[in-house]
Design a protein around this motif. Structure first.
Motif, mmCIF file in Angstrom:
data_model
loop_
_atom_site.group_PDB
_atom_site.id
_atom_site.type_symbol
_atom_site.label_atom_id
_atom_site.label_comp_id
_atom_site.label_asym_id
_atom_site.label_seq_id
_atom_site.Cartn_x
_atom_site.Cartn_y
_atom_site.Cartn_z
ATOM 1 N N ILE A 172 0.820 -1.212 0.000
ATOM 2 C CA ILE A 172 0.000 0.000 0.000
ATOM 3 C C ILE A 172 0.856 1.264 0.000
ATOM 4 N N ILE A 216 -4.890 -4.740 -3.739
ATOM 5 C CA ILE A 216 -3.513 -5.163 -3.989
ATOM 6 C C ILE A 216 -3.581 -6.550 -4.627
ATOM 7 N N PRO A 266 -5.896 -5.934 1.215
ATOM 8 C CA PRO A 266 -5.872 -4.470 1.242
ATOM 9 C C PRO A 266 -6.603 -3.850 0.056
ATOM 10 N N VAL A 268 -7.559 -0.691 -2.384
ATOM 11 C CA VAL A 268 -6.928 0.499 -2.960
ATOM 12 C C VAL A 268 -8.037 1.469 -3.371
ATOM 13 N N GLN A 281 -3.053 5.944 -2.629
ATOM 14 C CA GLN A 281 -2.967 5.367 -1.296
ATOM 15 C C GLN A 281 -4.247 5.678 -0.516
#
Length: 282
Positions: A172, A216, A266, A268, A281
């Motif tokens: 990230i 991700i 994760p 995005v 981010q």
């Protein structure tokens, strides 16, 4: 430490490790049970949570053994620790069975140390119940010493080898802080995943009509290529299945649906602007 490096590279352990791995995977087949033991429902591995009970019981017993008149309390705590070590070990073995070979080598010795420690505590419990207090105390302190070795190796697995951590999370911070074009909306296939690199970070994009979500691309469990994974389900429930170990994540929000991954993939931040898909981010 050089000793730990040698242990990580000890291929002589692999034949035993492979046999135990096959036995563990054959013994725990139901997906619901696997998800329970991996801690998928919890958001992180269950094993480190479960070990707090036997460890706490054994540590407390060690203190009580130093205080006169606390023999019964110490014995009760050792009985509790011995009884709860088994379920914690089952969760640990299942996590171990999905690890890379270098981690499994360290994990094998970690498990052997803990098994020895529990055996010493079980012997201590028997001695105490027979009225052999001095022998019981000696065995329990020996068990605590061996358990310390096991705990050290467990810490090495977690902190030096990143076993059980979210392997995708560090990616990230490599993404741009500002909105950056990843690709055009028109270049993305509908209801299929596509991989685009942004700042050299592979990002998994999923288009459903005009809506695009981004994760991700490397699996949180062991960095498997989610871009090669199968898409199952539709709409907000569409998921991608990791081709390596079968971890399943919702494409809309990264939520982990099935293990062995225990934490979410994760997400995005993603938007469509003037026909371009942009990410940044969080």
């Amino acid at each position: 430490m050089k000793l730990l490096t040698r242990l990580e590279e000890a291929r002589a352990l692999d034949p035993v490790s492979d046999k135990i791995q096959s036995a563990v995977q054959a013994a725990v087949k139901p997906r619901t049970l696997r998800d329970l033991l991996h801690g998928t429902w919890l958001g992180h591995p269950l094993h480190p949570v479960m070990v707090q009970v036997p460890v706490g019981a054994f540590m407390s017993a060690a203190v009580l053994d130093l205080i006169p008149g606390r023999r019964k309390s110490a014995t009760a705590l050792i009985a509790l620790g011995t009884a709860t070590a088994g379920p914690a070990a089952v969760a640990g073995w299942l996590d171990w069975s999905q690890m890379t070979k270098d981690r499994r080598r360290v994990g094998l010795v970690h498990a052997a140390a803990n098994l020895t420690a529990v055996g010493l505590y079980a012997s201590s419990l028997i001695a105490r119940l027979r009225g052999q207090s001095a022998r019981g105390k000696a065995l329990s302190y020996a068990g605590l010493s061996v358990a310390g070795v096991g705990a050290y190796l467990g810490g090495h697995l977690a902190y030096a080898q990143s076993a059980g951590t979210n392997q995708a999370a560090p990616e990230i911070v490599r993404l741009p802080e500002d909105w950056t074009v990843a690709c055009s909306l028109a270049s993305l296939p509908d209801r299929k995943t596509a991989v685009r690199k942004v700042a050299d970070v592979p990002v998994l994009l999923y288009r459903d009509g005009d809506r695009v979500s981004a994760l991700i691309e490397r699996c949180a469990h062991e960095t498997g290529p989610l871009g090669d994974g199968e898409v199952v389900g539709t709409g907000r429930d569409a998921c991608v299945v990791c081709p390596w170990h079968g971890s399943t994540f919702r494409l809309s929000d990264g939520g982990v649906v099935h293990g062995p991954a225990a934490s979410n993939q994760p997400v995005v931040p993603c938007r469509v602007r003037e026909g371009q898909v942009e990410i940044r981010q969080p």
